[in-house]
Design an enzyme around this catalytic site. Sequence first.
Site, short mmCIF file in Angstrom:
data_model
loop_
_atom_site.label_atom_id
_atom_site.label_comp_id
_atom_site.label_asym_id
_atom_site.label_seq_id
_atom_site.Cartn_x
_atom_site.Cartn_y
_atom_site.Cartn_z
N LEU A 446 0.82 -1.21 0.00
CA LEU A 446 0.00 0.00 0.00
C LEU A 446 0.85 1.26 0.00
CD1 LEU A 446 -2.71 -1.07 2.61
CD2 LEU A 446 -2.95 -0.99 0.14
N GLY A 447 2.04 1.17 0.58
CA GLY A 447 2.92 2.34 0.64
C GLY A 447 4.18 2.05 1.41
N GLY A 450 9.33 6.19 5.99
CA GLY A 450 10.61 6.19 6.70
C GLY A 450 10.69 5.13 7.77
N GLY A 452 8.83 2.01 7.65
CA GLY A 452 8.52 0.66 7.24
C GLY A 452 7.66 0.62 5.99
N THR A 453 7.20 -0.61 5.63
CA THR A 453 6.37 -0.85 4.46
C THR A 453 5.01 -1.37 4.92
OG1 THR A 453 8.34 -1.40 3.18
CG2 THR A 453 6.22 -2.08 2.26
N VAL A 454 3.94 -0.89 4.28
CA VAL A 454 2.58 -1.28 4.65
C VAL A 454 1.99 -2.14 3.53
CG1 VAL A 454 0.28 -0.48 5.30
CG2 VAL A 454 2.29 0.85 5.95
N LYS A 468 1.81 -3.50 8.78
CA LYS A 468 3.00 -2.64 8.71
C LYS A 468 4.22 -3.39 9.22
CE LYS A 468 4.96 1.73 10.30
NZ LYS A 468 4.74 2.96 11.06
N ASP A 565 4.60 13.18 13.62
CA ASP A 565 4.79 13.11 12.17
C ASP A 565 3.48 13.36 11.44
OD1 ASP A 565 6.25 12.85 9.86
OD2 ASP A 565 6.11 10.67 9.78
#
Length: 762
Positions: A446-447, A450, A452-454, A468, A565
């Site tokens: 999904l994206g 900075g 991690g990856t989802v 995630k 963030d």
Amino acid sequence: MMDHLMLLRFLFFILLLWLAVVATSSTLPMAKPHCKDKCGNIHVPYPFGFGDKDCYRDESFQVSCNDTYKPPKLFLKLEDYEVQNLSLQGILRVLFYVIKDCYSNSGQLTDSFRLYMKKSFETFTFSDTQNKFMALGCDTKANIQSINKSYVDIQDSDHGFFQSGCSMMCNNISDVIINGSCTGVGCCETSIPKGFGYYDINLGSFDNHRKVHNFNPCSYAFLVDKNWFNLSVSDLLNFTKNVDEYGFSRVPVVLDWTVDNKTCEEAMKKKTTYACGNNSRCIESKNGIGYSCNCSQGYHGNPYLSDGCQDIDECKDRKDNTCSSIKYCFNLPGGYKCSCPPGYHGDAKKDGTGCIPATQKPYQVIQDTIGAGLGFLFLVVGILSVLCALQKRKDNKLKQKFFRQNGGFLLKQQLSSSEGPVEPAKIFTAEELKKASNNYAQSQILGRGGYGTVYKGVLPNHRNVAIKKSRKVDENQIEQFINEVVILSQINHRNVVKLLGCCLETEVPILVYEFVTNKTLFYHIHGEGCNSPISWDNRLRIAAETSEALAYLHSAATPPIIHRDIKSANILLDDNYTAKVSDFGASRLVPLDQAQISTLVQGTLGYLDPEYLRSSQLTEKSDVYSFGVVLVELLTGKKALNSDGYGRESNLAMHFVTSIEEGRVWEILDNQIVTEGCREKLQVVLELAERCLRLKGEERPTMKEVAMELQGLRRDQTHPWIAQNPEEVECLIGEPLVLPSHNTIEYNSLTNEALISLDGGR
């Protein structure tokens, strides 16, 4: 007698000629004919070269040999960097200058050198696997930044921008610094991404080294070959390496190079410029920029010369072939073949076991082959069964180790003792999430961020979730991480993405969130979704819902949570454009007895609170500033940072505040907002955004005040009286916006003082 002497001389001449031919043929050519291939102790293979212009491919590969040094030294011609080594494997090792700031006892700057290295060759990049960025000092702040060359010509260069660094303050701890070890005390290091062709280094001091001058009068920063540098305690007092004739220190840096910036497919279409010679193959660069050449299998030499790749005679060396005997090995172009000795037949490449006597009957060969095959098959099956059992046992032990290391037992204990109406977080197994995400397939991503990856996942109950995989977690803060998991799982707010659970059986914990269907606010404002712009009503509602969520985190959560963030990429939207705040990878819990937290600066450029950048003191007002930037994005449709494609960026917050002061803020608003929005309400929102972006946190409103004000505007906008009496509502267009003035001089800190950690969080 004379005839015999003449015959001996002739034979001796023939012998010398044969030896010369053998020596010439055994030495593979590295440079073009009549071109020098060595400078001092360094070999210079084509496409590099010096002297005549035919000796090198183009100016990017031109080098010069300065024989005034003893031994002679090699330099890159255009950039004039000293070359230590270069190879056909795409590696170039050069000397780069060390950046330093030095101060006297009185705090006066005594020596300073800044590097602003932007000129670079089109096909040269800094190796991300063999370099690291380092800073030395006990009163030091240093950062390095650049733009990935793959993204230079793309308007949206957010993914190609890189900035990292660190800051250090320490006392005289030379007695605890270990030689050869960079632990973060007096020395820090970080890696760089791949594909970067230039970089800028900024170096500064907090206190002019007055408190540490006796053992550390200087700060140093440099990019360096990670296999070359070993820290020494004496480096903090005076770092001198490879000093040139002007007294400047230099360190080796490894560059990756390709022969051209085209892809293999593009390059092979243009035969006149294609760089690979005969018996070679084209290889795409690992950095995504250009291609290089390698000799084909069975050949060796220089693939960039037309006939540089020559056949390997595998029959010369026993280790290069599998023939039963070199006597029966026959060399072929790009390979070899084996034959059986006289009286034998079969496969001669089986190291002597494939040749059988010609008198052996065929049915005996078949029987022997079947028997040997079945025996080998049973042996392989038995070995594989044992290995699978051992691997499964090893995997289970490793999962138990990670579960214990990641605080699994502590989480179970806290979940069992927690009480309340909210369903507690679930502890998933690694297999459950692996199956849910189709083994973390690329199509499920999904994206990336900075932290991690989802991935998108589907649980057995057909519920869609967002999984995630974080990059890393600090082992020293496992207890705090577990507390945050428990607290976040108990947050039940319609505008906060729900944390459903986690998996602790992997090296880095995996978090599971509810799945939100309509992507991010950033996508709808700046990405492909901007083709269907969001209406003013929806923008106002998104702002109000986001402010309510942050007010809830600051005021209603126990303990309070600072997100740290907030940005449009972390605000998700469902199909009804309902806002949901996500990504708590950088969030911090605030102890009830504290109003602020001292922490390493983390966040996203363009959204970071300038006061937080300067002081490293995190407060709730830091989220207020970031929300103010998101509010301005909603009003203007512009990004927080806008790049011109050459590394120069404009800051939206600074531009917005300057436009207000100069009375031209209406010029930068989104045309749709000006058309749809009521002038008076727009003015209220603009004033609210300006208050959120004030440099001093004490002058900003709280998120609770922001939420109340935005909700008030929404109620006015949806009030039945307004719908029945539209003629009573005045939305004047001509009056200028007048906002309170305040000092904005300190905005320069956004460009001069920002030290961003891009690698924290969970």
